[in-house]
Design an enzyme around this catalytic site. Sequence first.
Site, PDB file in Angstrom:
ATOM      1  N   PHE A 180       2.077  10.194  -1.389  1.00  9.48           N
ATOM      2  CA  PHE A 180       2.285   9.655  -0.041  1.00  9.48           C
ATOM      3  C   PHE A 180       2.115   8.147  -0.099  1.00  9.48           C
ATOM      4  CE2 PHE A 180       1.270   8.032   4.079  1.00  9.48           C
ATOM      5  CZ  PHE A 180       2.041   8.769   4.947  1.00  9.48           C
ATOM      6  N   LYS A 196      -6.267   0.662   5.554  1.00 13.21           N
ATOM      7  CA  LYS A 196      -7.278   1.638   6.019  1.00 13.21           C
ATOM      8  C   LYS A 196      -8.697   1.094   6.081  1.00 13.21           C
ATOM      9  CE  LYS A 196      -4.943   6.021   4.977  1.00 13.21           C
ATOM     10  NZ  LYS A 196      -5.057   6.948   6.082  1.00 13.21           N
ATOM     11  N   THR A 224       6.611 -12.381  10.497  1.00 13.55           N
ATOM     12  CA  THR A 224       6.072 -13.242  11.560  1.00 13.55           C
ATOM     13  C   THR A 224       4.558 -13.414  11.450  1.00 13.55           C
ATOM     14  OG1 THR A 224       7.817 -12.621  13.080  1.00 13.55           O
ATOM     15  CG2 THR A 224       5.818 -13.529  14.068  1.00 13.55           C
ATOM     16  N   ASP A 272      -1.192   2.250  -5.498  1.00 17.16           N
ATOM     17  CA  ASP A 272      -1.363   2.369  -4.053  1.00 17.16           C
ATOM     18  C   ASP A 272      -2.792   2.825  -3.766  1.00 17.16           C
ATOM     19  OD1 ASP A 272      -1.480   3.099  -1.416  1.00 17.16           O
ATOM     20  OD2 ASP A 272       0.498   4.041  -1.373  1.00 17.16           O
TER      21      ASP A 272
END
Lengths: 504, 504
Positions: free
Chosen positions: B221, B365, B389, B333
């Site tokens: 994931f 997280k 941005t 990750d």
Amino acid sequence: MQKSISKHSVKSVLAKIASNQQRNFKLDLTEAKKPTHLLPDEYDGIKLVTPERPGPKTKELLERMNKIQDMRAAHFVANFEKSKGNFIVDADDNIILDTFTQISSIPLGYNHPYLIEKFHKDPRYATSFLNRPSLGINPPHNYIDILQESFARIMPKGMTDVVTLSSGAEANENAYKVAFCRYMQIKRGGKSASKEEMDSCVLNQKPGTPNLSILSFKNSFHGRTLGALTATHSKAIHKVDFPSFNWPVCDFPQLKYPLEQYEAENKKEMDRVLEQVEKTIKLSHSPNSPWGEVAGLVVEPIQSEGGDKHAMPYFFKELRRITKENNVAFICDEVQTGGGATGKFWAHEYWGLGENGPDIVCFSKKLQAAGIFHRPEFKIDLPYRIFNTWLGDYTRALQLGAIIDVIERDRLLDLVNQTGAYMMKHMTELSKRYPGKIDNVRGAGTFIAFESNKQPELMKQMLHRGVEVGSCGTNTIRLRPMLTFHQWHANIFLQNLNETLEKL
Amino acid sequence: MQKSISKHSVKSVLAKIASNQQRNFKLDLTEAKKPTHLLPDEYDGIKLVTPERPGPKTKELLERMNKIQDMRAAHFVANFEKSKGNFIVDADDNIILDTFTQISSIPLGYNHPYLIEKFHKDPRYATSFLNRPSLGINPPHNYIDILQESFARIMPKGMTDVVTLSSGAEANENAYKVAFCRYMQIKRGGKSASKEEMDSCVLNQKPGTPNLSILSFKNSFHGRTLGALTATHSKAIHKVDFPSFNWPVCDFPQLKYPLEQYEAENKKEMDRVLEQVEKTIKLSHSPNSPWGEVAGLVVEPIQSEGGDKHAMPYFFKELRRITKENNVAFICDEVQTGGGATGKFWAHEYWGLGENGPDIVCFSKKLQAAGIFHRPEFKIDLPYRIFNTWLGDYTRALQLGAIIDVIERDRLLDLVNQTGAYMMKHMTELSKRYPGKIDNVRGAGTFIAFESNKQPELMKQMLHRGVEVGSCGTNTIRLRPMLTFHQWHANIFLQNLNETLEKL
């Protein structure tokens, strides 16, 4: 406008005075008082204390920061403690009039007193910030109030649902996903996915992973993640070396300004593009499609990063018709236009579609909170499909409520329209005076832009004078002032623009 | 553990007492005192005031919220004002032991006193929150301090740069983009993109838009945006109906637990997968590639959403070798594993690679701030390519600094290792007592999981008793407690788990 001049620039000041004496063009500006009713604590004007921008402290700080995080795109380093209202203070204590506002993302001005008060007095700020929930797993008990105070108040007509997210790119990615869900649901006659689809999708296989696409327009900008970036066609520097989906791209109408003056020509151009769009969608739905089947079409009400390209309501009304007839989701990306700068809260309100507007609206930037709104028929069949850990940051939703309070209390949309009309009038004068250096002035509210054959130099000279402006497209200057930008600020801007243009 | 029982559940209490009398298995837990040195203000234990969870207020609030935002995936509605430390209070005032922590994203506990103090006393919180900058355009003058207080302190070995972003998905998307930039730069012999590449990429054409890919693993994931989602293979509900890139997917080793006990078998399985990975990369770099050329490989140190699948350091060391030999970026990750829950700040520290670890690390997280770290050779040739941005939210970077303060001050990694070992010992006992209901207990630190043939019922019963746990994969229960989870909390958890397993 106060200026304190260092001894280094005496020569340049003398040169300037000489040049001023030769000037034969003066804008006929209307005097205005500093709007202390909107921003009680603002500075009295631009104040420059270092001979150059970027100044020495900005340079030193950027060098240090660059060792940990890439800051090579920085205009200057800011002191946000000292910045107030429409004036940003840089690390060298120069007071600069800001018409670019963090790429169009500061709504009311720096250190707005109402937002400061809310932050310190409303205990929900601390609680929400310190206990950031997974909103979809454990929504806070008072989230219903926050939904009412923020998103419910600005829900576009015809829409019922919000999905909160973290950025404009995430808003776009999820808008596309909602469009894909809806398209497949229609294809399946309203049913949810089959077992075969569920089993195959996990490894990106058909039929669960269908070959679908989002139609986008040349010059558009929708974000930097790989899905949003596929729909983006603004600048090569945004795109090069990154793989993309095989999605169709149509022309965006290249209209002549002022739009009304060239109505017949412009309609012809819009019709040409509309025919292209309709053909592209129909071809994509045929067995011979060179792309994925078009499930959604994404468009900005005013193409912003791509050069402030406008189209007329007719164009968007026709897009609405075409998308509806072909079961294609009409996604309106209001990340840059949303929040009032165009003179309406949502720029798509200009299209006059009432309840029959777009299917999905993306928002971020000036709203501080990001996400999408959608129509009730776009509700997802099952939970957990449009989802992620945080679903945005609900302290930002809280802040959005306070921003809307001020927009309403101070009637800022009226102000935007007044200031915008004033600027358009005088900038149009300037474009007659300085053709080439300033052409095709166009705008809605204070969301104003023009082309210039001296774009980079103009930006540099304006910042040298203490005015921060933005660029977009290849030769366009864009103004994205706060909603509190008043005629008084406009006068400072226009005087500096006039003097800069004269000397370019 | 206190319980106040409403009159509705008298019958169930009597049944429970009868059942307790028949019980013949008791965990030999070590008594522990409530850790007030870590969390002075925590509750004395679980306290249930409504007979069922979700209680009536949760139900009513969810119904109201659902009219504006989809809350169908919610476990319950939380009262974050009342939640403290490891205990979350729901809208009905039930005090629940939280071992899922907002999908593994609360580091220190609810309303942690040190974070509260910083929020109110450090004026940078208000300034940064109220004046959210475009970090890449106008970095704040004190951002250099914030970089030092936060990211610089946790920079993985061998790395030099951070890119701040808004979410774990954005972190992944940008990690892939950095990998693409680097791969193309190597292919061009160190040069930047050519004019032909720049011109062609704007409309997604070759050569500027190359056919590159990211290799991912089954069950992984990495996020919900379309790029990150292509690399995700956890559950069908995450994936169905969404188009994906044509990127290769390899097996993830299916190892036997405890890993060391089955070392020979596990090595064989890892070698099988490693061979597949190497072949896949080499094939992707050949003219016959069925996919885009592999520019990066993304892997979780422990596959989390996909079912808490572990591999051994050998596997990751070999991935490092293979990726290096083939100019493929090694992307680690750590969105779920990062921040200390595994007993090391970064789970990849377990691999023993020192300075020669991954090329890019994704985080979000528990760190509250999101982004990527990368090695110096992955610096991008030109500014404005890896950009957006906001580039995250620097108030969150500020908070990260405070989180690290507490992790260091309270030696929380030591605590995680102690509590984790204690839990592993007793959960392994339980797995011998209740095979099928609890199998394959594995973990690092308190990042612990097990399989259960009664997974949904077990979750429901645990919440009924006042313990929130998470699920992952198809039949796995995952524990993701805060870093302040102490043996005292573990005892409450283990007692409830034992009693639940007995009755399942």
